[in-house]
Write an enzyme that holds these catalytic residues in place. Structure first.
Site, PDB file in Angstrom:
ATOM      1  N   GLN A  68      59.131  34.739  -2.133  1.00 39.07           N
ATOM      2  CA  GLN A  68      58.771  33.498  -2.821  1.00 39.07           C
ATOM      3  C   GLN A  68      59.121  32.306  -1.941  1.00 39.07           C
ATOM      4  OE1 GLN A  68      59.891  33.618  -7.263  1.00 39.07           O
ATOM      5  NE2 GLN A  68      61.282  35.064  -6.320  1.00 39.07           N
ATOM      6  N   HIS A 102      54.279  31.935  -2.157  1.00 40.61           N
ATOM      7  CA  HIS A 102      54.199  30.488  -2.381  1.00 40.61           C
ATOM      8  C   HIS A 102      53.868  29.722  -1.100  1.00 40.61           C
ATOM      9  CE1 HIS A 102      56.890  31.304  -6.112  1.00 40.61           C
ATOM     10  NE2 HIS A 102      55.644  31.613  -6.311  1.00 40.61           N
ATOM     11  N   CYS A 161      38.237  18.634   3.951  1.00 40.70           N
ATOM     12  CA  CYS A 161      37.428  19.380   4.935  1.00 40.70           C
ATOM     13  C   CYS A 161      38.057  20.738   5.274  1.00 40.70           C
ATOM     14  CB  CYS A 161      37.215  18.558   6.202  1.00 40.70           C
ATOM     15  SG  CYS A 161      38.694  18.365   7.216  1.00 40.70           S
TER      16      CYS A 161
HETATM   17  P1  NAD Z   1      65.920  30.380  -8.024  1.00 46.82           P
HETATM   18  O1  NAD Z   1      66.491  29.135  -7.419  1.00 46.82           O
HETATM   19  O2  NAD Z   1      65.276  30.298  -9.335  1.00 46.82           O
HETATM   20  O3  NAD Z   1      67.062  31.490  -8.123  1.00 46.82           O
HETATM   21  C1  NAD Z   1      67.859  31.805  -7.016  1.00 46.82           C
HETATM   22  C2  NAD Z   1      68.746  32.990  -7.417  1.00 46.82           C
HETATM   23  O4  NAD Z   1      69.431  33.390  -6.251  1.00 46.82           O
HETATM   24  C3  NAD Z   1      69.780  32.638  -8.484  1.00 46.82           C
HETATM   25  O5  NAD Z   1      69.687  33.592  -9.539  1.00 46.82           O
HETATM   26  C4  NAD Z   1      71.127  32.772  -7.746  1.00 46.82           C
HETATM   27  O6  NAD Z   1      72.105  33.420  -8.543  1.00 46.82           O
HETATM   28  C5  NAD Z   1      70.781  33.646  -6.571  1.00 46.82           C
HETATM   29  N1  NAD Z   1      71.557  33.360  -5.358  1.00 46.82           N
HETATM   30  C6  NAD Z   1      71.850  32.157  -4.805  1.00 46.82           C
HETATM   31  N2  NAD Z   1      72.556  32.320  -3.670  1.00 46.82           N
HETATM   32  C7  NAD Z   1      72.711  33.663  -3.514  1.00 46.82           C
HETATM   33  C8  NAD Z   1      73.340  34.468  -2.519  1.00 46.82           C
HETATM   34  N3  NAD Z   1      73.981  33.941  -1.466  1.00 46.82           N
HETATM   35  N4  NAD Z   1      73.289  35.824  -2.676  1.00 46.82           N
HETATM   36  C9  NAD Z   1      72.663  36.388  -3.740  1.00 46.82           C
HETATM   37  N5  NAD Z   1      72.062  35.673  -4.714  1.00 46.82           N
HETATM   38  C10 NAD Z   1      72.067  34.321  -4.575  1.00 46.82           C
HETATM   39  O7  NAD Z   1      64.968  31.003  -6.921  1.00 46.82           O
HETATM   40  P2  NAD Z   1      63.579  31.777  -7.063  1.00 46.82           P
HETATM   41  O8  NAD Z   1      63.668  32.824  -8.114  1.00 46.82           O
HETATM   42  O9  NAD Z   1      63.187  32.165  -5.685  1.00 46.82           O
HETATM   43  O10 NAD Z   1      62.578  30.677  -7.588  1.00 46.82           O
HETATM   44  C11 NAD Z   1      62.580  29.407  -6.980  1.00 46.82           C
HETATM   45  C12 NAD Z   1      61.248  28.935  -6.439  1.00 46.82           C
HETATM   46  O11 NAD Z   1      61.517  27.895  -5.504  1.00 46.82           O
HETATM   47  C13 NAD Z   1      60.487  29.936  -5.683  1.00 46.82           C
HETATM   48  O12 NAD Z   1      59.215  29.842  -6.168  1.00 46.82           O
HETATM   49  C14 NAD Z   1      60.506  29.499  -4.209  1.00 46.82           C
HETATM   50  O13 NAD Z   1      59.179  29.423  -3.734  1.00 46.82           O
HETATM   51  C15 NAD Z   1      60.997  28.089  -4.218  1.00 46.82           C
HETATM   52  N6  NAD Z   1      62.092  27.777  -3.248  1.00 46.82           N
HETATM   53  C16 NAD Z   1      62.052  28.268  -1.979  1.00 46.82           C
HETATM   54  C17 NAD Z   1      63.082  27.987  -1.090  1.00 46.82           C
HETATM   55  C18 NAD Z   1      63.003  28.545   0.301  1.00 46.82           C
HETATM   56  O14 NAD Z   1      61.917  28.710   0.846  1.00 46.82           O
HETATM   57  N7  NAD Z   1      64.158  28.899   0.904  1.00 46.82           N
HETATM   58  C19 NAD Z   1      64.162  27.202  -1.492  1.00 46.82           C
HETATM   59  C20 NAD Z   1      64.168  26.692  -2.804  1.00 46.82           C
HETATM   60  C21 NAD Z   1      63.115  27.002  -3.663  1.00 46.82           C
HETATM   61 ZN    ZN Z   2      39.765  16.496   6.485  1.00 47.17          ZN
END
Ligand code: NAD
Ligand code: ZN
Length: 253
Positions: free
Chosen positions: A103, A126, A137
């Site tokens: 994601q 995503h 375009c």
């Molecule tokens: P979320 O923020 O909803 O959940 C993150 C989960 O990860 C939480 O349940 C938390 O407990 C757990 N977590 C945090 N740190 C951790 C660690 N060190 N070890 C283990 N678990 C850990 O994230 P989601 O479910 O991916 O949904 C968020 C949306 O936001 C996604 O759609 C994503 O595309 C986007 N997003 C992406 C990034 C990125 O690209 N790094 C960053 C932020 C959000």
């Molecule tokens: Zn264009």
């Protein structure tokens, strides 16, 4: 604290599986310094998603989105893969991993070498912050080609709005990627989830599909999720520490 018996159970599932799919969320990149969305101090506590990450709002006024993006992209460019990304890359190197579904938009799996050892597919549900396109375009740009900081928002030569190919709220997932990822979930015999709250749909359907098709399900997450009931093993804690132990046992035991 992860119990030894749960760790052993997860190791045995991995060793006895022939088609493993890793599924990652924002929690797999927090140890690289990229905050997740829903934890305290996470992105959403600073940028209201209904304004900053909403597709319809972007079309009306892209300035808010770029305000967030300019701050976030500095972090993304400089971020390095952490032990979670390295463990997942190692699984591919060992011939134990068939696909990654993420994601995340941060390209950290690729930076760790994933996809280059056995050419396994990486489904970026995503999108990726590195790829941009003109909404009119459809010309594509690499992030480094577009000046975003000295302007209110970047505009294409044709006059169209330029937008990173990341999926905002209210926007459909990239064509083909969702279908491909779902097929992997039907194919796999082990579904390894790391760092997702499993609250975002349709991504959160993936573990359910895998389970319905007979896969064993391993969850590694700091907090509990709504779907823990379907996990054969739930290893709760810091993903990097857990995966380092897990990989050590997969390789050496
Ligand atoms: P979320 O923020 O909803 O959940 C993150 C989960 O990860 C939480 O349940 C938390 O407990 C757990 N977590 C945090 N740190 C951790 C660690 N060190 N070890 C283990 N678990 C850990 O994230 P989601 O479910 O991916 O949904 C968020 C949306 O936001 C996604 O759609 C994503 O595309 C986007 N997003 C992406 C990034 C990125 O690209 N790094 C960053 C932020 C959000
Ligand atoms: Zn264009």
């Amino acid at each position: 604290m992860v119990e030894q018996k749960d760790l052993i159970k997860a190791v045995n599932i991995i060793k006895n599986s022939n088609y493993i799919v890793a599924f990652t969320g924002a929690g797999s990149s927090t140890e690289s310094g990229i905050s997740d969305f829903r934890s305290e101090g996470g992105l959403w506590s600073r940028f209201d998603p209904s304004i900053y990450a909403n597709y319809h709002y972007f079309l009306k006024d892209p300035t808010k989105f770029w305000e967030m993006h300019n701050e976030l992209s500095e972090i993304l460019i400089n971020a390095e893969p952490n032990p979670i990304h390295h463990a997942i890359a190692k699984l591919e190197q060992l011939g134990k991993l068939n696909a990654i579904i993420t994601q995340n938009i941060d390209s950290l799996h690729q930076k760790a070498g994933s996809g280059s050892f056995n050419n396994i597919p990486i489904y970026e549900l995503h999108g990726s912050y590195e790829k941009l396109e003109c909404l009119d375009c459809k010309r594509e740009f690499h992030f480094s080609m577009v000046e975003t900081k000295s302007v209110k928002y970047p505009v294409c030569e044709c006059g169209g709005l330029i937008k990173p190919k990341v999926v905002l709220f209210g926007e459909p997932l990239p064509f083909g990627v969702l279908e491909g990822a779902m097929q992997e979930c039907r194919n796999c015999d082990c579904f390894l989830m790391v760092g997702s709250s499993l609250l975002v749909s349709p991504a959160n359907l993936m573990p359910l599909i895998a389970k319905q098709h007979g896969a064993r399900v391993i969850f590694i997450n700091r907090d509990k999720t709504m779907m823990d009931g379907i996990a054969d093993v739930f290893l709760q804690g810091k993903g990097g520490d857990i995966l380092m132990k897990l990989m050590d046992a997969v390789i050496n035991d």
